[in-house]
Design a protein around this motif. Structure first.
Motif, PDB file in Angstrom:
ATOM      1  N   GLU A  63       0.979  -0.888  -0.055  1.00 37.87           N
ATOM      2  CA  GLU A  63      -0.455   0.350  -0.266  1.00 37.87           C
ATOM      3  C   GLU A  63       0.613   1.665  -0.217  1.00 37.87           C
ATOM      4  O   GLU A  63       1.864   1.027   0.874  1.00 37.87           O
ATOM      5  N   ILE A  64       0.761   2.314  -0.692  1.00 35.31           N
ATOM      6  CA  ILE A  64       1.614   3.911  -1.311  1.00 35.31           C
ATOM      7  C   ILE A  64       0.420   4.151  -0.638  1.00 35.31           C
ATOM      8  O   ILE A  64      -1.013   4.705  -1.395  1.00 35.31           O
ATOM      9  N   GLN A  65       0.079   5.209   0.928  1.00 30.99           N
ATOM     10  CA  GLN A  65      -0.794   5.755   1.203  1.00 30.99           C
ATOM     11  C   GLN A  65      -0.023   7.854   1.026  1.00 30.99           C
ATOM     12  O   GLN A  65       1.680   8.410   0.571  1.00 30.99           O
ATOM     13  N   VAL A  66      -0.695   8.381   0.155  1.00 31.46           N
ATOM     14  CA  VAL A  66      -0.356   9.460  -0.892  1.00 31.46           C
ATOM     15  C   VAL A  66      -1.259  10.883   0.421  1.00 31.46           C
ATOM     16  O   VAL A  66      -2.440  10.745   0.532  1.00 31.46           O
ATOM     17  N   ALA A  67      -0.382  11.285   0.877  1.00 30.26           N
ATOM     18  CA  ALA A  67      -0.303  12.615   2.190  1.00 30.26           C
ATOM     19  C   ALA A  67      -1.110  14.260   1.754  1.00 30.26           C
ATOM     20  O   ALA A  67      -1.098  13.972   0.742  1.00 30.26           O
ATOM     21  N   ALA A  68      -2.177  14.253   2.136  1.00 28.33           N
ATOM     22  CA  ALA A  68      -2.271  15.634   2.035  1.00 28.33           C
ATOM     23  C   ALA A  68      -0.847  17.078   1.314  1.00 28.33           C
ATOM     24  O   ALA A  68      -1.368  17.424   0.473  1.00 28.33           O
ATOM     25  N   ASP A  69      -0.326  16.720   1.736  1.00 31.49           N
ATOM     26  CA  ASP A  69       1.027  17.117   1.392  1.00 31.49           C
ATOM     27  C   ASP A  69       1.420  17.021   0.672  1.00 31.49           C
ATOM     28  O   ASP A  69       2.693  17.525   0.316  1.00 31.49           O
ATOM     29  N   GLY A  70       1.374  15.734  -0.387  1.00 34.21           N
ATOM     30  CA  GLY A  70       2.142  15.044  -1.088  1.00 34.21           C
ATOM     31  C   GLY A  70       3.062  14.197  -0.771  1.00 34.21           C
ATOM     32  O   GLY A  70       3.376  13.419  -1.265  1.00 34.21           O
ATOM     33  N   GLN A  71       3.509  13.750   0.481  1.00 38.82           N
ATOM     34  CA  GLN A  71       4.258  12.959   1.208  1.00 38.82           C
ATOM     35  C   GLN A  71       3.751  11.496   1.013  1.00 38.82           C
ATOM     36  O   GLN A  71       2.854  11.400   0.984  1.00 38.82           O
ATOM     37  N   LYS A  73       4.034   7.749   2.155  1.00 37.62           N
ATOM     38  CA  LYS A  73       4.013   6.199   2.842  1.00 37.62           C
ATOM     39  C   LYS A  73       3.943   4.771   2.314  1.00 37.62           C
ATOM     40  O   LYS A  73       3.244   5.166   1.379  1.00 37.62           O
ATOM     41  N   LEU A  74       5.132   3.734   2.399  1.00 35.95           N
ATOM     42  CA  LEU A  74       5.303   3.373   1.891  1.00 35.95           C
ATOM     43  C   LEU A  74       4.863   1.516   3.057  1.00 35.95           C
ATOM     44  O   LEU A  74       5.432   1.856   3.965  1.00 35.95           O
ATOM     45  N   ARG A  75       3.570   0.792   2.581  1.00 39.08           N
ATOM     46  CA  ARG A  75       2.814   0.197   4.176  1.00 39.08           C
ATOM     47  C   ARG A  75       3.290  -1.302   3.255  1.00 39.08           C
ATOM     48  O   ARG A  75       2.336  -1.575   2.027  1.00 39.08           O
ATOM     49  N   VAL A  76       3.907  -2.142   3.971  1.00 39.95           N
ATOM     50  CA  VAL A  76       3.585  -3.716   3.386  1.00 39.95           C
ATOM     51  C   VAL A  76       2.939  -4.848   4.545  1.00 39.95           C
ATOM     52  O   VAL A  76       3.065  -4.829   5.596  1.00 39.95           O
ATOM     53  N   ASP A  77       2.135  -5.597   3.853  1.00 33.67           N
ATOM     54  CA  ASP A  77       1.002  -5.998   4.819  1.00 33.67           C
ATOM     55  C   ASP A  77       0.088  -5.486   6.030  1.00 33.67           C
ATOM     56  O   ASP A  77      -0.133  -5.857   6.968  1.00 33.67           O
ATOM     57  N   GLY A  78      -0.232  -3.939   6.241  1.00 31.88           N
ATOM     58  CA  GLY A  78      -0.922  -3.658   7.571  1.00 31.88           C
ATOM     59  C   GLY A  78       0.568  -3.316   8.109  1.00 31.88           C
ATOM     60  O   GLY A  78       0.272  -3.062   9.287  1.00 31.88           O
ATOM     61  N   SER A  79       2.132  -3.458   7.522  1.00 34.59           N
ATOM     62  CA  SER A  79       2.965  -2.738   8.779  1.00 34.59           C
ATOM     63  C   SER A  79       2.998  -1.378   8.907  1.00 34.59           C
ATOM     64  O   SER A  79       1.635  -0.905   7.971  1.00 34.59           O
ATOM     65  N   ALA A  81       4.051   2.109   8.913  1.00 37.51           N
ATOM     66  CA  ALA A  81       4.380   3.208   7.260  1.00 37.51           C
ATOM     67  C   ALA A  81       5.398   3.459   6.998  1.00 37.51           C
ATOM     68  O   ALA A  81       5.813   4.283   8.138  1.00 37.51           O
ATOM     69  N   GLN A  82       6.371   3.658   5.827  1.00 37.65           N
ATOM     70  CA  GLN A  82       8.015   4.652   6.194  1.00 37.65           C
ATOM     71  C   GLN A  82       8.012   5.371   4.973  1.00 37.65           C
ATOM     72  O   GLN A  82       6.802   5.095   3.955  1.00 37.65           O
ATOM     73  N   ARG A  83       7.974   6.534   5.735  1.00 38.95           N
ATOM     74  CA  ARG A  83       7.821   7.237   4.644  1.00 38.95           C
ATOM     75  C   ARG A  83       9.065   7.365   3.419  1.00 38.95           C
ATOM     76  O   ARG A  83      10.298   6.166   3.165  1.00 38.95           O
ATOM     77  N   VAL A  84       8.897   7.755   2.054  1.00 38.34           N
ATOM     78  CA  VAL A  84      10.264   7.007   0.456  1.00 38.34           C
ATOM     79  C   VAL A  84       9.312   8.133   0.028  1.00 38.34           C
ATOM     80  O   VAL A  84       7.936   9.236  -0.335  1.00 38.34           O
ATOM     81  N   PRO A  85      10.977   8.593  -0.350  1.00 34.88           N
ATOM     82  CA  PRO A  85      10.561   9.521  -1.592  1.00 34.88           C
ATOM     83  C   PRO A  85       9.398   9.184  -3.032  1.00 34.88           C
ATOM     84  O   PRO A  85      10.161   7.916  -3.471  1.00 34.88           O
TER      85      PRO A  85
END
Length: 143
Positions: A63-71, A73-79, A81-85
């Motif tokens: 899962e790739i989460q896109v925040a309102a400010d454009g950041q 986050k990568l999340r694998v199997d519900g773990s 989330a880690q920030r990723v450029p």
């Protein structure tokens, strides 16, 4: 000579009024044609995708989460989330997928995210050769 001057006094006047009868006739004929032909016109049917529950959840989901400010986050199997450029998203997804190209990638965007940010992530993944990319939706009432 008096007779000649009398003739010149009875000139024809130009008609200042417009005859509306032919105009009304044409409008009535067009109205009838449209009334008869309207029920015969078939409307185009657009087959829209629907959101439904999957039969079985996949074992491995990225899962790739896109925040309102454009950041991102990568999340694998519900773990956690880690920030990723954006530049590293494709490489990280490919690394997590490993040999399994069928691992689905879901992009979840905040309600306030610009559509452009979502498209940039999708484009980056597509250029990297990621096959199964989807969008996360919130299940709820369709008001």
């Amino acid at each position: 000579m008096a007779a000649l001057t009398a003739r010149h006094g009875t000139r024809r006047r130009s008609m200042n009024e417009i005859n509306m009868v032919p105009f009304i006739d044409v409008m009535l004929v067009l109205l009838i044609i449209f009334m008869v032909s309207a029920p015969l016109i078939t409307t185009g049917v657009v087959d829209l995708p629907s959101v439904g529950a999957a039969r079985r959840q996949p074992d491995h989901v990225i899962e790739i989460q896109v925040a309102a400010d454009g950041q991102l986050k990568l999340r694998v199997d519900g773990s956690d989330a880690q920030r990723v450029p954006l530049k590293e998203v494709a490489a990280r997804v490919k690394a997590v997928q490993g040999n399994s190209a069928n691992t689905p990638v879901v992009i979840a965007g905040d309600k306030a995210v610009k559509y452009e940010s979502i498209v940039q992530v999708m484009d980056t993944l597509q250029k990297a050769g990621v096959q199964r990319v989807g969008l996360s939706v919130k299940a709820g009432s369709a008001n």
